[in-house]
Scaffold this motif. Sequence first.
Motif, PDB file in Angstrom:
ATOM      1  N   ARG A  16       0.836  -1.216   0.000  1.00 14.51           N
ATOM      2  CA  ARG A  16       0.000   0.000   0.000  1.00 14.51           C
ATOM      3  C   ARG A  16       0.857   1.247   0.000  1.00 14.51           C
ATOM      4  O   ARG A  16       0.572   2.211  -0.711  1.00 14.51           O
ATOM      5  N   SER A  17       1.916   1.263   0.779  1.00 14.42           N
ATOM      6  CA  SER A  17       2.803   2.420   0.826  1.00 14.42           C
ATOM      7  C   SER A  17       3.423   2.682  -0.545  1.00 14.42           C
ATOM      8  O   SER A  17       3.457   3.831  -1.022  1.00 14.42           O
ATOM      9  N   ALA A  18       3.894   1.639  -1.183  1.00 15.17           N
ATOM     10  CA  ALA A  18       4.499   1.790  -2.514  1.00 15.17           C
ATOM     11  C   ALA A  18       3.474   2.299  -3.524  1.00 15.17           C
ATOM     12  O   ALA A  18       3.743   3.242  -4.274  1.00 15.17           O
ATOM     13  N   LEU A  19       2.302   1.686  -3.538  1.00 16.83           N
ATOM     14  CA  LEU A  19       1.250   2.124  -4.465  1.00 16.83           C
ATOM     15  C   LEU A  19       0.861   3.582  -4.209  1.00 16.83           C
ATOM     16  O   LEU A  19       0.621   4.340  -5.143  1.00 16.83           O
ATOM     17  N   HIS A  20       0.812   3.953  -2.935  1.00 15.32           N
ATOM     18  CA  HIS A  20       0.449   5.321  -2.575  1.00 15.32           C
ATOM     19  C   HIS A  20       1.442   6.302  -3.182  1.00 15.32           C
ATOM     20  O   HIS A  20       1.055   7.280  -3.832  1.00 15.32           O
ATOM     21  N   MET A  21       2.738   6.052  -3.009  1.00 17.24           N
ATOM     22  CA  MET A  21       3.756   6.947  -3.556  1.00 17.24           C
ATOM     23  C   MET A  21       3.763   6.933  -5.081  1.00 17.24           C
ATOM     24  O   MET A  21       3.917   7.975  -5.716  1.00 17.24           O
ATOM     25  N   LEU A  22       3.588   5.763  -5.659  1.00 19.28           N
ATOM     26  CA  LEU A  22       3.593   5.641  -7.115  1.00 19.28           C
ATOM     27  C   LEU A  22       2.349   6.263  -7.752  1.00 19.28           C
ATOM     28  O   LEU A  22       2.340   6.543  -8.944  1.00 19.28           O
ATOM     29  N   SER A  23       1.319   6.488  -6.965  1.00 21.75           N
ATOM     30  CA  SER A  23       0.050   6.980  -7.505  1.00 21.75           C
ATOM     31  C   SER A  23      -0.161   8.472  -7.338  1.00 21.75           C
ATOM     32  O   SER A  23      -1.183   8.996  -7.748  1.00 21.75           O
ATOM     33  N   ASP A  24       0.795   9.167  -6.740  1.00 21.21           N
ATOM     34  CA  ASP A  24       0.589  10.561  -6.379  1.00 21.21           C
ATOM     35  C   ASP A  24       1.592  11.470  -7.097  1.00 21.21           C
ATOM     36  O   ASP A  24       2.717  11.650  -6.628  1.00 21.21           O
ATOM     37  N   PRO A  25       1.195  12.070  -8.226  1.00 16.85           N
ATOM     38  CA  PRO A  25       2.112  12.926  -8.987  1.00 16.85           C
ATOM     39  C   PRO A  25       2.612  14.144  -8.207  1.00 16.85           C
ATOM     40  O   PRO A  25       3.751  14.568  -8.386  1.00 16.85           O
ATOM     41  N   HIS A 117      -4.297   1.712  -5.302  1.00 17.06           N
ATOM     42  CA  HIS A 117      -4.157   2.371  -3.994  1.00 17.06           C
ATOM     43  C   HIS A 117      -5.519   2.737  -3.411  1.00 17.06           C
ATOM     44  O   HIS A 117      -5.786   2.470  -2.238  1.00 17.06           O
ATOM     45  N   VAL A 118      -6.363   3.346  -4.214  1.00 15.13           N
ATOM     46  CA  VAL A 118      -7.684   3.766  -3.723  1.00 15.13           C
ATOM     47  C   VAL A 118      -8.482   2.561  -3.249  1.00 15.13           C
ATOM     48  O   VAL A 118      -9.099   2.587  -2.182  1.00 15.13           O
TER      49      VAL A 118
END
Length: 145
Positions: A16-25, A117-118
Motif C-alpha cells: 500500500r505504501s508503494a502504491l500510494h507513492m507511485l500513484s501521487d504525482p 491504492h484507492v
Amino acid sequence: MPVNDMPWWRWRTNVRSALHMLSDPVFQQECWLAGQPGYGDVTDAVYRLVEDTWLDNWSAEKYVGTIFRDSQEAALVDVAVLRVLRIMHQVGADAPVSAYLEHHGWPEAVRAAREAHVRLATNDGEDPDTPPRTLEVLAIMTQAV
C-alpha cells in the motif's frame, strides 16, 4: 476494516505504501524530484511493491486472503505492477527520478497505481488522499510487537 486484520498485514502495508507513492504525482514532484529525505525514491517504492511478495514473478491473485482482500484488489495491483516494472526495465533501476516521470508510459502507470491504492485504502477504511507516510513511520507501523 483495519489493515492488520489481514494475515500478512505487514506485506499489505508495504504494498500500500508503494502504491500510494507511485500513484501521487504531486508527491513525486514535491518529494522524489525535489530530493526530500525520508521517502526513498522510485526504485525503493518498486522494490517495496514486489520484494517480499514476488509480484514481479506471479500474480497478486496468489495472495487473495493473505495480503489482498479479494480478486478485484489483486487484479488492480497486477496491472499497476506490470506498468511500473515495464518502465523500470526500460529506464533502469538506478535511473534518476526524472527518467521515470518523463517516460511516456508514466501517466498510465500512475493511473494504475492510483486505482489499486484507492481500492486497498478504501477497503482498509482509510482515506486514500492523505499524504504518503515516511519510510520511518512505515517501519514503525510494520515492526514486530
